[in-house]
Design a protein around this motif. Structure first.
Motif, PDB file in Angstrom:
ATOM      1  N   GLY A   1      13.125  46.513  23.927  1.00 24.16           N
ATOM      2  CA  GLY A   1      13.778  45.893  22.783  1.00 24.16           C
ATOM      3  C   GLY A   1      14.222  44.469  22.994  1.00 24.16           C
ATOM      4  N   MET A   2      14.088  43.924  24.218  1.00 25.59           N
ATOM      5  CA  MET A   2      14.528  42.551  24.474  1.00 25.59           C
ATOM      6  C   MET A   2      13.399  41.577  24.156  1.00 25.59           C
ATOM      7  N   ASP A   3      13.711  40.522  23.407  1.00 32.82           N
ATOM      8  CA  ASP A   3      12.705  39.532  23.045  1.00 32.82           C
ATOM      9  C   ASP A   3      12.602  38.453  24.124  1.00 32.82           C
ATOM     10  N   LEU A   4      11.517  37.696  24.085  1.00 32.54           N
ATOM     11  CA  LEU A   4      11.247  36.708  25.130  1.00 32.54           C
ATOM     12  C   LEU A   4      12.243  35.553  25.107  1.00 32.54           C
ATOM     13  N   ARG A   5      12.761  35.226  23.957  1.00 30.87           N
ATOM     14  CA  ARG A   5      13.736  34.132  23.878  1.00 30.87           C
ATOM     15  C   ARG A   5      15.025  34.522  24.595  1.00 30.87           C
ATOM     16  N   THR A   6      15.525  35.720  24.319  1.00 32.93           N
ATOM     17  CA  THR A   6      16.712  36.201  25.021  1.00 32.93           C
ATOM     18  C   THR A   6      16.439  36.328  26.518  1.00 32.93           C
ATOM     19  N   ALA A   7      15.241  36.802  26.864  1.00 34.60           N
ATOM     20  CA  ALA A   7      14.908  37.033  28.268  1.00 34.60           C
ATOM     21  C   ALA A   7      14.972  35.761  29.094  1.00 34.60           C
ATOM     22  N   ALA A   8      14.671  34.616  28.488  1.00 33.11           N
ATOM     23  CA  ALA A   8      14.680  33.356  29.237  1.00 33.11           C
ATOM     24  C   ALA A   8      16.085  32.935  29.649  1.00 33.11           C
ATOM     25  N   THR A   9      17.091  33.514  29.041  1.00 34.47           N
ATOM     26  CA  THR A   9      18.474  33.170  29.403  1.00 34.47           C
ATOM     27  C   THR A   9      18.963  33.964  30.609  1.00 34.47           C
ATOM     28  N   LEU A  10      18.194  34.963  31.052  1.00 36.25           N
ATOM     29  CA  LEU A  10      18.723  35.941  31.999  1.00 36.25           C
ATOM     30  C   LEU A  10      18.579  35.613  33.484  1.00 36.25           C
ATOM     31  N   PRO A  11      17.431  35.170  33.987  1.00 42.80           N
ATOM     32  CA  PRO A  11      17.174  35.275  35.428  1.00 42.80           C
ATOM     33  C   PRO A  11      18.193  34.629  36.350  1.00 42.80           C
ATOM     34  N   THR A  12      18.756  33.484  35.994  1.00 43.66           N
ATOM     35  CA  THR A  12      19.750  32.868  36.880  1.00 43.66           C
ATOM     36  C   THR A  12      21.180  33.154  36.438  1.00 43.66           C
ATOM     37  N   VAL A  13      21.447  33.001  35.162  1.00 44.88           N
ATOM     38  CA  VAL A  13      22.824  32.988  34.683  1.00 44.88           C
ATOM     39  C   VAL A  13      23.493  34.362  34.762  1.00 44.88           C
ATOM     40  N   VAL A  14      22.852  35.377  34.218  1.00 45.17           N
ATOM     41  CA  VAL A  14      23.519  36.679  34.117  1.00 45.17           C
ATOM     42  C   VAL A  14      23.711  37.328  35.498  1.00 45.17           C
TER      43      VAL A  14
ATOM     44  N   GLN B   1      43.294  42.802  37.442  1.00 46.28           N
ATOM     45  CA  GLN B   1      43.434  41.524  38.138  1.00 46.28           C
ATOM     46  C   GLN B   1      43.176  40.362  37.191  1.00 46.28           C
ATOM     47  N   THR B   2      43.496  39.159  37.672  1.00 40.67           N
ATOM     48  CA  THR B   2      43.360  37.958  36.856  1.00 40.67           C
ATOM     49  C   THR B   2      42.299  37.039  37.445  1.00 40.67           C
ATOM     50  N   VAL B   3      41.622  36.293  36.547  1.00 38.59           N
ATOM     51  CA  VAL B   3      40.466  35.483  36.928  1.00 38.59           C
ATOM     52  C   VAL B   3      40.599  34.089  36.339  1.00 38.59           C
ATOM     53  N   LEU B   4      40.165  33.093  37.120  1.00 41.63           N
ATOM     54  CA  LEU B   4      40.044  31.716  36.632  1.00 41.63           C
ATOM     55  C   LEU B   4      38.604  31.275  36.845  1.00 41.63           C
ATOM     56  N   VAL B   5      37.947  30.797  35.772  1.00 40.70           N
ATOM     57  CA  VAL B   5      36.538  30.414  35.829  1.00 40.70           C
ATOM     58  C   VAL B   5      36.399  28.954  35.433  1.00 40.70           C
ATOM     59  N   HIS B   6      35.878  28.143  36.344  1.00 41.71           N
ATOM     60  CA  HIS B   6      35.549  26.760  36.006  1.00 41.71           C
ATOM     61  C   HIS B   6      34.225  26.707  35.253  1.00 41.71           C
ATOM     62  N   GLY B   7      34.088  25.726  34.364  1.00 41.96           N
ATOM     63  CA  GLY B   7      32.883  25.634  33.546  1.00 41.96           C
ATOM     64  C   GLY B   7      32.793  26.781  32.566  1.00 41.96           C
ATOM     65  N   ALA B   8      33.904  27.126  31.944  1.00 40.35           N
ATOM     66  CA  ALA B   8      33.983  28.339  31.121  1.00 40.35           C
ATOM     67  C   ALA B   8      33.090  28.293  29.891  1.00 40.35           C
ATOM     68  N   ALA B   9      32.697  27.115  29.432  1.00 34.13           N
ATOM     69  CA  ALA B   9      31.876  27.026  28.225  1.00 34.13           C
ATOM     70  C   ALA B   9      30.394  26.907  28.536  1.00 34.13           C
ATOM     71  N   GLY B  10      30.023  26.815  29.809  1.00 35.60           N
ATOM     72  CA  GLY B  10      28.619  26.752  30.180  1.00 35.60           C
ATOM     73  C   GLY B  10      27.981  28.121  30.188  1.00 35.60           C
ATOM     74  N   GLY B  11      26.727  28.189  30.639  1.00 37.35           N
ATOM     75  CA  GLY B  11      26.016  29.457  30.622  1.00 37.35           C
ATOM     76  C   GLY B  11      26.682  30.510  31.486  1.00 37.35           C
ATOM     77  N   ILE B  12      26.918  30.197  32.765  1.00 36.40           N
ATOM     78  CA  ILE B  12      27.545  31.163  33.664  1.00 36.40           C
ATOM     79  C   ILE B  12      28.961  31.479  33.199  1.00 36.40           C
ATOM     80  N   GLY B  13      29.694  30.464  32.772  1.00 36.41           N
ATOM     81  CA  GLY B  13      31.057  30.691  32.301  1.00 36.41           C
ATOM     82  C   GLY B  13      31.110  31.575  31.072  1.00 36.41           C
ATOM     83  N   THR B  14      30.157  31.389  30.152  1.00 38.81           N
ATOM     84  CA  THR B  14      30.115  32.209  28.947  1.00 38.81           C
ATOM     85  C   THR B  14      29.928  33.680  29.297  1.00 38.81           C
ATOM     86  N   VAL B  15      29.038  33.955  30.241  1.00 35.60           N
ATOM     87  CA  VAL B  15      28.792  35.335  30.660  1.00 35.60           C
ATOM     88  C   VAL B  15      29.968  35.879  31.468  1.00 35.60           C
ATOM     89  N   ALA B  16      30.514  35.063  32.369  1.00 27.48           N
ATOM     90  CA  ALA B  16      31.600  35.522  33.241  1.00 27.48           C
ATOM     91  C   ALA B  16      32.822  35.935  32.436  1.00 27.48           C
TER      92      ALA B  16
END
Length: 325
Positions: A110-123, A140-155
């Motif tokens: 069910g995953m499309d190729l456009r969504t799939a391209a976002t996965l290999p590094t970031v998620v 627990q509590t977490v602080l994430v730098h770059g919160a609006a970027g790809g990794i930050g969005t997922v984290a």
């Protein structure tokens, strides 16, 4: 086939669309007719300063989605026509990409190729930072730098799903705060004042986990923002600062720990661990736990524009290159 390369280091203008021979897979490899390629900050560092570049000319791009074109000798479990996502050491900015099978991942149903391209590094990176390397536990509590970027969005989303008591983000501009607050964050701080903001928000206690892609003085201040027995996981040096060595004086008094993570290094040293990590991480997208929005999409010939947008530090979410028409 068309591919984007640079023959010298410099600004985005050094990226050029070239005609190149279509590559064939070697033993243990597949070739992929690319549909989309992800754009990552590592691509910009490669172009600007030679990060992970062995020789010139160089073709950037770490992640690709598409359909398998051909398989090399000894390949099992993958076949031409199969839809996949792949992590590569470089070369994803091209119509045909060769990848080692250890870093080629069949798409979940069910995953499309456009969504799939976002996965290999970031998620997988965000998953490893929080869980495998960061050891996050519920409450627990977490602080994430770059919160609006790809990794930050997922984290932010993964931390919330894991039962974090509070998820704090750091952004480079107030314009990015809204994006972070929509993707799991309770509060968002400025890069200039985040350490003071953490102490205010936690009544002086500090946070249990800091995720830092910046390095330099930001890393040092992140250590100061940790609670007793806190952990900091470094996953980059975007500041370009000289490596800073941490030891007994900084760690012993409060029982702090410092770790690190690089998905490219893991792919080289422990491909089986990478595959298991990717499967866990991809499930969080398939089951709806994580949504990584594609906020901008560019044609392959406009790769320089994608680099300008990301380099201007105004982008949020994930940027993609559209390879196939």
């Amino acid at each position: 086939m068309r591919a984007v390369e640079f023959q010298e280091y410099g600004d985005p203008e050094v990226l050029r669309v070239m005609q190149a021979e279509t590559p064939e897979p070697g033993p243990g490899q597949v070739s992929i007719d690319a549909a989309y390629a992800g754009v990552n900050f590592a691509d910009l560092k490669a172009r600007a300063e030679g990060y992970r570049v062995q020789s010139l000319p160089f073709r950037p791009g770490l992640e690709v989605s598409g359909r398998i074109r051909a398989v090399g000798d000894g390949v099992e479990g993958l076949a031409p026509g199969q839809e996949v996502a792949a992590l590569v050491g470089g070369g994803a900015y091209a119509e045909v990409v060769v990848a080692d099978t250890a870093t080629v991942f069949p798409l979940p149903e069910g995953m499309d190729l456009r969504t799939a391209a976002t996965l290999p590094t970031v998620v997988p990176t965000a998953h490893a930072l929080l869980h495998e390397a960061g050891g996050l536990r519920a409450g627990q509590t977490v602080l994430v730098h770059g919160a609006a970027g790809g990794i930050g969005t997922v984290a932010g989303q993964l931390a919330r799903a894991a039962g974090a008591a509070a998820v704090y983000g750091v952004v480079s501009s107030s314009a990015k705060a809204g994006h972070a607050l929509e993707h799991g964050y309770d509060e968002v701080f400025s890069a200039d004042t985040f350490d003071d903001d953490v102490r205010r928000a936690t009544a002086g206690r500090g946070v249990d986990l800091v995720l830092d892609p910046v390095g330099g003085d930001t890393l040092r201040r992140g250590l100061d923002a940790l609670a007793v027995y806190g952990r900091l996981v470094s996953f980059g040096n975007a500041s370009g600062a000289e490596p800073w060595h941490v030891g007994q004086p900084e760690l012993y008094a409060r029982g702090l720990s410092v770790g690190g993570f690089s998905i490219l290094a893991l792919a080289q040293s422990a491909p089986d661990a990478l595959r298991a990590l990717a499967e866990r991480a991809f499930r969080t997208v398939s089951n709806g736990t994580v949504n990584l929005p594609v906020t901008a999409e560019f044609a392959l010939s406009d790769a320089a524009d994608a680099h300008r947008l990301m380099g201007g530090r105004t982008s949020t979410g994930k940027l993609l290159l559209r390879i196939a028409d």
